[in-house]
Motif scaffolding. Structure first.
Motif, short mmCIF file in Angstrom:
data_model
loop_
_atom_site.label_atom_id
_atom_site.label_comp_id
_atom_site.label_asym_id
_atom_site.label_seq_id
_atom_site.Cartn_x
_atom_site.Cartn_y
_atom_site.Cartn_z
N ILE A 15 0.83 -1.20 0.00
CA ILE A 15 0.00 0.00 0.00
C ILE A 15 0.88 1.26 0.00
N GLY A 16 1.92 1.24 0.81
CA GLY A 16 2.80 2.40 0.91
C GLY A 16 3.40 2.78 -0.44
N THR A 17 3.92 1.78 -1.17
CA THR A 17 4.53 2.08 -2.47
C THR A 17 3.48 2.62 -3.45
N TRP A 18 2.28 2.04 -3.38
CA TRP A 18 1.21 2.50 -4.25
C TRP A 18 0.87 3.97 -3.96
N VAL A 19 0.74 4.30 -2.68
CA VAL A 19 0.36 5.66 -2.31
C VAL A 19 1.44 6.66 -2.76
N ILE A 20 2.71 6.28 -2.66
CA ILE A 20 3.77 7.18 -3.12
C ILE A 20 3.62 7.46 -4.62
N ALA A 21 3.33 6.40 -5.39
CA ALA A 21 3.15 6.58 -6.83
C ALA A 21 1.97 7.51 -7.11
N GLU A 22 0.87 7.31 -6.40
CA GLU A 22 -0.30 8.17 -6.59
C GLU A 22 0.04 9.62 -6.23
N ALA A 23 0.77 9.80 -5.12
CA ALA A 23 1.14 11.15 -4.69
C ALA A 23 1.99 11.83 -5.76
N LEU A 24 2.94 11.08 -6.35
CA LEU A 24 3.77 11.64 -7.41
C LEU A 24 2.91 12.04 -8.61
N GLY A 25 1.94 11.18 -8.94
CA GLY A 25 1.04 11.49 -10.05
C GLY A 25 0.33 12.82 -9.82
N ILE A 26 -0.12 13.04 -8.59
CA ILE A 26 -0.80 14.30 -8.28
C ILE A 26 0.17 15.48 -8.38
N CYS A 27 1.38 15.30 -7.85
CA CYS A 27 2.38 16.36 -7.93
C CYS A 27 2.62 16.77 -9.37
N PHE A 28 2.85 15.77 -10.24
CA PHE A 28 3.15 16.09 -11.63
C PHE A 28 1.96 16.73 -12.34
N SER A 29 0.76 16.33 -11.97
CA SER A 29 -0.41 16.91 -12.65
C SER A 29 -0.68 18.32 -12.15
N ASN A 30 -0.06 18.72 -11.06
CA ASN A 30 -0.23 20.09 -10.56
C ASN A 30 0.99 20.96 -10.81
#
Lengths: 235, 312, 287
Positions: free
Chosen positions: B114-129
């Protein structure tokens, strides 16, 4: 006809055979004792009867009905209950809930409140601790709780696995008094024990297991200490 | 033993086939070959974590996204040659891996996933902003436009061969022995003096590096990158699918799995919408009927391995 | 001060909804020690089922729950019997994969049937607001979400404390063998548990559908929210789940207020990662 009849039962753990053609009979209303050292096959025997382990050959008949191959919950429903070794009290349930879950089967559920009253009369010390967590009780009280829980299913046949393990002599005495009382109320009892003397004192009949085989059986009054020892240890 | 020459011949023929492919095959076939190579690489790296080191990651897409974006940014904004940019992508991925290892190495089992998944999602949000990378609109990687198909193909092939060779050699090294000891019984191996953290850390960094490189080559081919696609969970879903049907914890599993996956993908591309449903169904079926995957089940029946990692 | 009161109150209200989103995942973990990756899809499936009943029968979304909840119970029950029960004894990965496979199937089946268009369960509640001391407005739907969420969690707590099925679920989670000796059909109990988890998915799916737009692939986003809630609160802990929802809701809205609306989800994830690093078992989790 005996209440429980086990005939030529073989049971395996994977490829390892643990029971060899074991035959046992338990008559109605009796107290029967099953003895044996560690690893003699007592636990396997109980697991085979209660349906936790599948038998490979032979048959087990309870009250005229084949029960080998039935799942454990169906066997409990027929009126055969097991007080497991180590008590196995449910840690997330209170004392009351631990008792109530014993009456899970539909038949037992209808009379649960009546049964509960009877059990609290048998073990008054549980009454005072009814809303505590089951695992917060002392060892002796936990054993009483485990017995009470098994009685909640209103069994006709009850098996006690290592009832006195790790408990003080005083507590053990009290537990045995309860066992006798349960028997007097009409329940057939099987005691599985390492404590040979005490168990033989209350039993009407005894089986001794060694290395997965019945090595001796008979009325405890007719068994000499010498023959018991030999059957027990294989000396 | 006659198994060894057979094995060698097989590998040589396979390599010859792959190396000469751009000379005789159609552009479409080469493209399919490239995809197989890249998926073999990515899946081998996921397998190195999940199948050998007990780290079931659901976040490999963080390195895919990062590798892709590094390629885009450094080639577009800084004029760095594309293949060098791909290499940068690998290094940036390692950098991220080192950074997050402080956190994820404290998590075990499900929490790691779960932790690795959440980091990837967080990065996705960062890049989209992030205005610098054009928010969620994504970036065209123009320099990649001019590349020849066969050049990209060879880059993918090199990655594929070297990642398989790397996993194979790694497993036959002392590190591999340590990993298998950890996998079988980590408490026992700890007392035997195996430094579990070090072994897992090395695998994690290697996996990040090569995944980052493969992502670069992937986006050389795709040319267009968007944050939610690049950092999307579907990458890892695909890798999971590949490794599960191929056979988790085997060197050959990801290879066979990737071939089946890419071919199925091509074959089912006409049936848009149904293809993923079929993938889901196959995954469930394999878990029920061939719990060790196709390669694992075959090995159990025949005893033959293309890459025997256990030393005789 | 007052500018922070609004995200605080809204965050707490949102947290009530998040609690229900997480509770199904938490139950499955607490009882079976397994992670159901299809939980988000079960939620969104419920949103679409509600949409169908709403359009065909003209019911209010909340009323459609009368049909959606039992249907989802049945679906959950069947999933456990047909799929999950077969791999329960094989550790964590097979269960993960099977639920993953299931989530892909549900997601893409929804995509086929309903197209990728954004949908919502429209009600007047989204537009109506409740005035707070004349300072700001709270959307009525947020109040509804919180109330329903609190009700569901309380009802579930009572169910677990007072019914035979509740005791049986707890007993099976504590000790499977002993539970069998009580006459409990453990496989059936697990099926009930997943059925109940699916009912909570139905309720949260309808609430989410009323509050926000949804797509066939929205399940993933809610699965991560569910993970957040459950990890912050501790896997398997019922009161923890409620607390986890509140923490996540408040941190999201504060993050959104301070960093900008694009960072709402991100601030939730960051809190989640910090907690995962410092206390992997969650705030209230004991294990």
């Amino acid at each position: 006809m005996p209440l429980l009849e086990m005939k030529d039962v073989d049971t395996f753990y994977g490829e390892l055979q643990a029971l060899f053609k074991v035959s046992i009979e338990v008559d109605r209303g009796r107290i029967v004792s099953v003895l044996g050292a560690n690893g003699a096959g007592k636990s396997t025997l109980l697991k085979s009867i209660s349906g936790l382990l599948e038998t490979r050959s032979g048959n087990i008949v309870f009250d005229g009905k084949r029960i080998d191959g039935l799942p454990p919950h169906d066997i409990v429903d027929l009126g055969l209950s097991l007080v497991p070794e180590g008590r196995k009290i449910f840690s997330s349930l209170t004392v009351r809930e631990n008792l109530m879950i014993g009456s899970y089967t539909p038949k037992a559920r209808k009379q649960s409140h009546k049964t509960l009253k009877g059990i609290l009369k048998l073990f008054p010390s549980l009454h005072a601790r009814i809303s505590q967590k089951g695992t917060d009780l002392s060892g002796g009280e936990q054993q009483m709780l485990a017995i009470g829980r098994a009685l909640m299913s209103r069994p006709r046949f009850i098996i006690f696995d290592e009832i006195s393990l790790g408990l003080s002599p005083l507590v053990v005495k009290e537990l045995y008094r309860a066992v006798k009382k349960i028997n007097q109320e009409g329940m057939t009892v099987v005691l599985v024990e390492q404590d040979v003397k005490r168990s033989l004192k209350v039993a009407d009949f005894a089986y001794i297991l060694q290395e997965g085989k019945v090595t001796l059986q008979g009325n405890p009054r007719h068994l000499t200490e010498e023959t018991v020892k030999r059957a027990y240890f294989g000396l | 033993m006659t198994a060894k020459p057979i094995r060698l011949t097989f590998i040589v023929i396979l390599l010859a086939f792959l190396v000469t492919m751009p000379l005789w095959a159609s552009r479409y076939a080469v493209n399919v070959g490239l995809l197989v190579c890249l998926y073999v690489t990515l899946a081998s790296m996921w397998n190195l974590l999940a199948g050998y080191s007990g780290m079931v990651s659901l976040g490999q897409q963080m390195f895919i996204g990062l590798g892709g974006y590094t390629l885009a940014v450094s080639s577009m904004y800084f004029g760095v040659p594309v293949y060098l940019s791909v290499l940068f992508g690998g290094f940036i991925s390692v950098f991220l891996a080192v950074l997050i290892s402080v956190s994820v190495f404290r998590m075990k089992g499900v929490y790691f996933a779960i932790g690795t998944w959440v980091i990837a999602e967080a990065l996705g949000i960062c890049f989209s902003n992030w205005g610098y990378v054009k928010y969620g609109m994504g970036m065209f990687i123009q320099p990649a436009y001019k590349l020849s198909m066969s050049g990209v193909y060879y880059a993918g092939l090199i990655l594929c061969v070297s990642s398989v060779a790397l996993v194979f050699l790694l497993l036959r090294s002392n590190l591999g022995l340590a990993l298998m000891a950890i996998r079988d019984d980590d408490q026992a191996s700890e007392t035997l003096g195996v430094n579990i953290f070090r072994c897992k850390f090395i695998c994690f960094l290697l996996s990040a590096f090569i995944t980052g490189l493969a992502a670069g080559v992937l986006y050389l081919n795709a040319i267009f990158i968007q944050p939610f696609e690049a950092f999307g969970i579907s990458w890892t879903v695909n890798l999971l699918f590949i490794v599960i049907i191929g056979g988790i914890g085997t060197v050959e599993g990801p290879i066979l799995g990737a071939i089946i996956f890419v071919l199925l993908q091509q074959f089912l591309s006409e049936y848009v919408g149904y293809n993923l449903i079929i993938f889901g169904g196959i995954t469930i079926g394999v878990i029920f009927f061939a719990p060790r995957g196709l390669v694992g089940t075959l090995q159990m029946k025949t005893g033959w391995e293309l890459f025997p990692v256990r030393r005789q | 001060m007052i500018e922070y009161l609004e995200p605080l109150i809204n965050g707490i209200l949102l947290g009530g909804l998040y609690g229900v989103v997480g509770i199904g995942l938490s139950m499955v973990f607490g009882i079976m020690r397994q992670v159901n990756l299809a939980h988000g899809e079960l939620m969104i499936l419920s949103s679409y089922l509600s949409l169908v009943f709403l359009q065909v029968l003209g019911l209010h979304p909340l009323v459609t729950l009368i049909l959606v909840a039992p249907l989802m119970f049945f679906i959950g029950y069947l999933i456990q019997i047909l799929l999950f029960n077969r791999v329960m004894q094989r550790g964590m990965e097979p269960f993960l994969m099977i639920s993953f496979g299931l989530s892909i199937i549900i997601q893409n089946a929804l995509l086929l049937i309903f197209t990728p268009d954004a949908r919502s369960l429209e009600t007047a509640m989204v537009i109506k607001g409740v005035d707070v001391f004349g300072l700001f407005n709270i959307p009525l739907i947020y109040l509804v979400n919180f109330t329903v969420g609190a009700l569901v969690l309380t009802a579930l707590h009572q169910f677990m404390k007072r019914t035979y099925m509740g005791w049986a679920i707890n007993a099976s989670a504590d000790n499977e063998t002993a539970a069998k000796l009580m006459g409990i059909n453990v496989n059936k109990v697990y099926a009930y548990a997943l059925g109940i988890a699916a009912v909570t998915a139905a309720i949260s799916g309808v609430l989410v559908g009323m509050s926000f737009t949804f797509y066939p692939h929205s399940g993933t986003q809610y699965l991560i929210i569910a993970f957040g809630v459950v990890i912050i609160g501790g896997l398997g802990s019922l009161p923890g789940t409620f607390l986890g929802g509140l923490v996540l809701g408040v941190s999201q809205l504060f993050g959104g207020r301070i960093l900008g609306p694009g960072f709402q989800l991100l601030s939730g994830y960051i809190i989640l990662l910090i907690i995962l690093t410092v206390r992997p078992q969650g705030i209230l989790g004991g294990r």
